[in-house]
Scaffold this motif. Structure first.
Motif, PDB file in Angstrom:
ATOM      1  N   GLU A  18       0.734  -1.044   0.103  1.00 29.07           N
ATOM      2  CA  GLU A  18       0.027   0.080  -0.108  1.00 29.07           C
ATOM      3  C   GLU A  18       0.850   1.187   0.010  1.00 29.07           C
ATOM      4  OE1 GLU A  18      -3.179   0.848  -0.768  1.00 29.07           O
ATOM      5  OE2 GLU A  18      -2.973  -1.378  -1.377  1.00 29.07           O
ATOM      6  N   GLU A  19       1.959   1.228   0.846  1.00 24.99           N
ATOM      7  CA  GLU A  19       2.793   2.616   0.923  1.00 24.99           C
ATOM      8  C   GLU A  19       3.535   2.653  -0.433  1.00 24.99           C
ATOM      9  OE1 GLU A  19       5.287   2.710   4.568  1.00 24.99           O
ATOM     10  OE2 GLU A  19       6.862   3.130   3.254  1.00 24.99           O
ATOM     11  N   SER A  20       3.839   1.451  -1.113  1.00 21.21           N
ATOM     12  CA  SER A  20       4.496   1.567  -2.474  1.00 21.21           C
ATOM     13  C   SER A  20       3.700   2.178  -3.443  1.00 21.21           C
ATOM     14  CB  SER A  20       5.145   0.170  -2.949  1.00 21.21           C
ATOM     15  OG  SER A  20       6.200  -0.143  -2.034  1.00 21.21           O
ATOM     16  N   LEU A  21       2.275   1.709  -3.446  1.00 19.47           N
ATOM     17  CA  LEU A  21       1.071   2.098  -4.616  1.00 19.47           C
ATOM     18  C   LEU A  21       1.026   3.657  -4.053  1.00 19.47           C
ATOM     19  CD1 LEU A  21      -0.989  -0.943  -4.523  1.00 19.47           C
ATOM     20  CD2 LEU A  21       0.573  -0.075  -6.477  1.00 19.47           C
ATOM     21  N   SER A  22       1.046   4.093  -2.885  1.00 16.86           N
ATOM     22  CA  SER A  22       0.727   5.407  -2.667  1.00 16.86           C
ATOM     23  C   SER A  22       1.804   6.199  -3.477  1.00 16.86           C
ATOM     24  CB  SER A  22       0.894   5.865  -1.149  1.00 16.86           C
ATOM     25  OG  SER A  22       2.131   5.774  -0.692  1.00 16.86           O
ATOM     26  N   PHE A  23       3.132   5.860  -3.550  1.00 17.65           N
ATOM     27  CA  PHE A  23       3.968   6.494  -4.590  1.00 17.65           C
ATOM     28  C   PHE A  23       3.744   6.284  -6.101  1.00 17.65           C
ATOM     29  CE2 PHE A  23       7.879   6.610  -6.988  1.00 17.65           C
ATOM     30  CZ  PHE A  23       8.048   7.906  -7.024  1.00 17.65           C
ATOM     31  N   TRP A  24       3.975   5.149  -6.448  1.00 17.65           N
ATOM     32  CA  TRP A  24       3.859   4.704  -7.860  1.00 17.65           C
ATOM     33  C   TRP A  24       2.759   5.108  -8.463  1.00 17.65           C
ATOM     34  CZ3 TRP A  24       8.531   3.927 -10.185  1.00 17.65           C
ATOM     35  CH2 TRP A  24       9.696   3.359  -9.172  1.00 17.65           C
ATOM     36  N   ARG A  25       1.724   4.623  -7.722  1.00 15.41           N
ATOM     37  CA  ARG A  25       0.116   4.814  -8.623  1.00 15.41           C
ATOM     38  C   ARG A  25      -0.405   6.031  -8.002  1.00 15.41           C
ATOM     39  NH1 ARG A  25      -4.039   1.376  -5.749  1.00 15.41           N
ATOM     40  NH2 ARG A  25      -3.495   2.648  -4.059  1.00 15.41           N
ATOM     41  N   ASP A  26      -0.389   6.646  -6.722  1.00 17.39           N
ATOM     42  CA  ASP A  26      -1.245   7.737  -6.516  1.00 17.39           C
ATOM     43  C   ASP A  26      -0.313   9.087  -6.622  1.00 17.39           C
ATOM     44  OD1 ASP A  26      -2.953   5.844  -5.592  1.00 17.39           O
ATOM     45  OD2 ASP A  26      -2.359   5.701  -3.520  1.00 17.39           O
ATOM     46  N   ALA A  27       0.962   9.132  -6.348  1.00 14.44           N
ATOM     47  CA  ALA A  27       1.686  10.292  -6.207  1.00 14.44           C
ATOM     48  C   ALA A  27       2.135  10.426  -7.811  1.00 14.44           C
ATOM     49  CB  ALA A  27       2.737  10.698  -5.430  1.00 14.44           C
ATOM     50  N   LEU A  28       2.894   9.465  -8.432  1.00 17.25           N
ATOM     51  CA  LEU A  28       3.499   9.607  -9.930  1.00 17.25           C
ATOM     52  C   LEU A  28       2.492   9.427 -10.934  1.00 17.25           C
ATOM     53  CD1 LEU A  28       6.520   9.835 -10.667  1.00 17.25           C
ATOM     54  CD2 LEU A  28       6.463   7.368 -10.590  1.00 17.25           C
ATOM     55  N   GLY A  29       1.205   8.928 -10.705  1.00 20.84           N
ATOM     56  CA  GLY A  29       0.183   8.900 -11.428  1.00 20.84           C
ATOM     57  C   GLY A  29       0.086   7.727 -12.427  1.00 20.84           C
ATOM     58  N   LEU A  30       1.087   6.640 -12.112  1.00 17.70           N
ATOM     59  CA  LEU A  30       0.873   5.484 -13.137  1.00 17.70           C
ATOM     60  C   LEU A  30      -0.270   4.755 -12.835  1.00 17.70           C
ATOM     61  CD1 LEU A  30       4.492   3.832 -12.739  1.00 17.70           C
ATOM     62  CD2 LEU A  30       3.629   5.523 -14.238  1.00 17.70           C
ATOM     63  N   GLN A  31      -0.956   3.934 -14.000  1.00 20.21           N
ATOM     64  CA  GLN A  31      -2.205   3.200 -13.765  1.00 20.21           C
ATOM     65  C   GLN A  31      -1.830   1.842 -13.370  1.00 20.21           C
ATOM     66  OE1 GLN A  31      -4.438   2.745 -17.348  1.00 20.21           O
ATOM     67  NE2 GLN A  31      -6.219   2.232 -16.066  1.00 20.21           N
ATOM     68  N   MET A  32      -2.426   1.096 -12.241  1.00 24.87           N
ATOM     69  CA  MET A  32      -2.189  -0.198 -11.932  1.00 24.87           C
ATOM     70  C   MET A  32      -3.124  -0.942 -12.637  1.00 24.87           C
ATOM     71  SD  MET A  32      -2.105  -2.026  -8.312  1.00 24.87           S
ATOM     72  CE  MET A  32      -4.061  -1.861  -7.712  1.00 24.87           C
TER      73      MET A  32
END
Lengths: 134, 134
Positions: A18-32
């Motif tokens: 969850e913490e990793s997704l908060s960067f890669w998905r939520d902050a950087l805007g990549l789509q999961m």
């Protein structure tokens, strides 16, 4: 000479998904596109495509796997780079002929049918390199 | 939401350029388009494009640089991943707003005019991430 088609993915080993997704998905805007549990490999993987490549966040789900031990020893971070080729057997022959050390002597086959093999970091300058044939 | 266009490159820190090229270029078959000495950054860089991305092999050319110290401490291997975006200032604002820690507060400009900035590994799950705006 055989060719590498593309960087298929860069794998990042994480301890907290969850913490990793908060960067890669939520902050950087990549789509999961998928969050997959793979009990056979004792990992959970988040797939985040970027153009023709992918960031894969990989979290060990047991303490016994090789990846869990890697994480415990080296901490989270980049784990390997995966290169796609059209003919993995021929590429492995070519590498062996050049004296490159492979971790897998013959390709393994994933549940989805793709063939894969790892090259030893000793022969690449410290980088764990995976080969894919889709 | 702002977008990442592509993985621009994966940077690998190496201690012996010829030995590294014997794997990445000669055994794996990647094409090296340029081998550049960059005295300002105290590095030599080999550029090996793969589809829309690139493997960059980076060798420190002095013992004093940050990269040389990194190499001495951690050994050769993957160093960072660089993501390209259309608007680096806006992306940095977006990251800051999400609580992401940046190494560079404002973008730096390379000799070739590209803008770049680094994100702190503390915020990414252990991965040094560079942003590019070409």
């Amino acid at each position: 000479m055989l060719k590498v088609n593309r960087i298929h993915h860069v794998a990042v080993v994480v301890d907290d998904m969850e913490e990793s997704l908060s960067f890669w998905r939520d902050a950087l805007g990549l789509q999961m596109t998928e969050l997959r549990d793979s009990p056979a490999e004792q990992v959970q993987i988040a797939f985040l495509p970027v153009a023709g490549s992918e960031i894969e966040l990989v979290r060990p789900t047991s303490a016994d796997s090789g990846l869990a031990k890697y994480l415990a020893k080296r901490g989270p971070g980049m784990h390997h780079i995966c290169l796609e080729t059209d003919d993995i057997e021929a590429m492995m022959m070519q590498l062996k002929a050049k004296g490159v050390r492979l971790i897998n002597d013959t390709p393994r086959t994933g549940v989805d049918g793709r063939k894969y093999a790892f090259i030893h970091p000793e022969s690449t300058g410290g980088v764990l390199v995976e080969l894919y044939q889709l």
